[in-house]
Design an enzyme around this catalytic site. Structure first.
Site: not given
Ligand code: F6R
Length: 611
Positions: A75, A100-101, A484, A488, A491, A507
């Site tokens: 990547w 990697n890294g 959020e 949850k 849902e 308000h």
């Protein structure tokens, strides 16, 4: 993110390497390669741009047969995805490395090594490692000792594997900031960046720790720790599906995924932090150049991912001083948008296939944004493929329809973005990045402390079992956390839940409050706490029952109609991540009490690929 596979065996290891790479490809890669010590007594390499299948075709056309080898899917961070930049990298004909890294001091090492006569054939940071080891081998002939000496000169993050034609029975590995696991076979051993790559050949694994160096022979594994002392690492038996397809000891995937959060947050951070800063290259090879031009950010996402974006707006503006707009994708894509100059388009998505988010990205490309960044959990997704830059959230497969670990890893990734952008733009206050990097490192264990509230929250859930409506309140960056929490609850328990900024209560929504409408509030100990306390009084005065998740030092206590659940203290900037956990647990336990289908709630689907 890249993938590593290595093998030392009596049998031919080429197919094992290719199969391992295929299993890592779900993260999304742009080139792949392998090096094998062949029966002819030499190191041979094949590399191809594109998918692992391209490499497989090349190896089928020109087979490689051998008992020792390393392989890599890339990547790109340094240098474009070309065959020259694909791993393994060689120094001479006898030494090969996969990595990697990110090696941060690669430029100065490259200059030194060039001065010593080493010729570079790629733009990668990795190539300095292989030449450096080669150079050390001239005076330190043992490959293990040479590797130990070499890593002392590397700054940054690495998980790497080395093989040498001169010592063809040994696979050497080193880990610092990028994970590696050894797969234990019978008369054969393996190495990978993720155990997933090796499940075809073994179910016993040994995880390398930070600073470890390992020598892997066919019938023996030796590990030295960061002080150079011999170390024992426990061999762990892996049970098929433990990570994804199996709930293990948990009753639901959702609960399992809630409890995975310390581990996946750790993984999201791994390889992306130095001692005191976020590595900009983690966002992709052109990130530093692009970030330097960013003057505004436009975030677009749906559902839970949108809530993550809303938290990020507080961070980007308050910490990095960068103006930020956030919009749900289904609105953004159909609206005539005026784009401010030098605006970075950021999409956030667990799946990377959400139709509205993808369409918004495609529209954005026509609108003159500076560039696009995807914060995404699936490396091979369309969103990732079509964006200029990517930061993978690395939450692992999320099976429960209600998003949990995807959200917290998105938040962590967005904090990394805030710090990286702020530093490149020079807008962060001195010391802020170093302090937050330190706090981020502590975050997994803080999340573990929050998870310990599990049984308290299970009891609190009883308050909601016979209710039909709830209000969630928060102020500042906790307002999207409240949103959020409400999402949850609705849902999975089907209880109607609304979130409001606490200051908005008077308000309008205050008219709804009575003893049948519990009010859930998140109350960290920050400069908004006193204001929030006044809002709580407004609720109590109308007979509303309060459930308050409050900082242990917030001075809030239980009273009639007020249930205070103490949350461990955390630096305010990271509080949205920590306070998410009790809200997830609350919705989970309410749903369990109500007997709904927690993992597959009615009417919903995991990946919303329709408009
Ligand atoms: C809620 C949930 C959804 C998703 C939304 C976007 O728990 O999972 O709201 O967040 O459908 O999906 P992604 O993140 O895949 O684009």
């Amino acid at each position: 993110m890249c993938g590593i596979v290595g093998a030392v065996a009596e049998r031919n290891i080429t197919t094992i390497l290719i199969e391992g790479l295929k299993r890592l490809e779900y993260r999304g890669y742009d080139s792949a390669g392998l090096a094998v010590y062949t029966q002819q007594g030499q190191l041979e390499r094949r590399r191809r741009i594109g998918k692992v299948s391209e490499l497989e075709t090349a190896v089928t056309a020109e087979p490689l047969v051998g008992n020792l080898g390393i392989a890599h899917t890339r990547w790109a961070t340094h240098g474009a995805p070309t065959e020259h930049n694909a791993h393994p990298h060689f120094s001479g004909q006898d030494l090969a490395v996969v990595h990697n890294g990110i090696i941060e001091n690669h430029e100065s090492l490259r200059e030194d090594l060039k001065g010593l006569g080493y010729a570079f054939t790629s733009q990668t940071d990795t190539e300095v490692i292989v030449h450096l080891i080669n150079h050390i081998l001239k005076t330190v002939p043992d490959l293990g000792d040479a590797l130990k000496a070499a890593v002392k000169q590397l700054h940054g993050a690495y998980g790497l594997a080395v093989i040498s034609a001169a010592q063809p029975d040994r696979l050497l590995a080193a880990r610092s900031g990028s994970p590696l696991v050894i797969g234990l076979g019978h008369g054969e051993n393996f190495l990978a960046s993720d155990q997933l790559a090796l499940r075809q050949v073994t179910d016993r694994f040994m995880y390398l720790e930070e600073g470890d160096i390992a020598e892997i022979l066919r019938d023996q594994v030796t590990i030295w720790d960061q002080d150079g002392q011999l170390a024992q690492r426990e061999a762990v038996q892996y049970h098929e599906g433990a990570e994804a397809a199996d709930k293990g000891t948990y009753r639901h995937f959702m609960l399992k995924e809630i409890h995975e959060q310390p581990a996946v947050v750790q993984r999201t951070l791994e390889g992306r932090l130095t001692n005191d800063h976020v590595m900009v290259q983690a966002f992709g090879p052109q990130a530093a150049e692009l970030f330097a031009k960013v003057r505004n950010v436009q975030i677009v996402a749906c559902g839970t991912s949108y809530h993550a974006g809303m938290v990020a707006r507080y961070w980007l503006e308050s910490l990095a001083g960068i103006p930020c707009q956030v919009e749900v994708a289904s609105e953004f894509r159909y609206r005539k948008v005026v784009v401010q100059p030098d605006t970075l388009f950021v999409s956030i998505s667990q799946s990377g296939e959400t139709a509205d988010t993808l369409a918004a990205l495609r529209n954005a490309k026509e609108l003159g944004f500076l560039g696009s960044l995807a914060i995404c959990n699936v490396g091979i997704s369309s969103l990732v493929r079509e964006s200029d830059l990517t930061l993978l959230t690395l939450a692992g497969p999320e099976i429960g329809v209600a998003s949990t670990k995807a959200f917290t890893t998105q938040l962590v990734s967005l904090m990394l973005l805030t710090l990286a952008l702020g530093r490149v733009r020079g807008t962060l206050e001195a010391g802020v990045e170093a302090e937050l990097v330190e706090e981020l490192r502590r975050l997994p264990s803080r999340l573990g402390e929050a998870l310990a509230m599990d049984s308290t929250i299970e009891k609190t859930a009883e308050l909601f079992a016979d209710k039909h409506h709830t209000l969630f309140l928060g102020r500042g960056a906790q307002f999207p956390v409240a949103m959020e929490g409400a999402l949850k609850l609705k849902e999975i328990s089907y209880i109607h839940a609304e979130a409001y900024p606490a200051g908005e209560l008077k308000h309008g929504p205050l008219a709804l409050v009575d003893s049948d409408m519990p009010v859930v509030t998140v109350a960290p100990n920050n400069e908004l706490l006193e204001k929030l306390k006044s809002n709580l009084q407004e609720v109590r005065a109308r007979g509303g029952e309060l459930v308050v998740f409050a900082d242990e030092h917030a001075g809030l206590t239980n009273g009639e109609g007020t249930h205070v659940i103490k949350v461990p203290h955390i630096i305010d900037a990271l509080a949205p991540i920590l306070y998410t956990i009790p809200l997830q647990l609350l919705s989970y336990y309410v749903a369990v009490l109500k007997g709904t289908d927690v993992d597959q709630p009615r009417n919903l689907a995991k990946s919303v690929t329709v408009e």
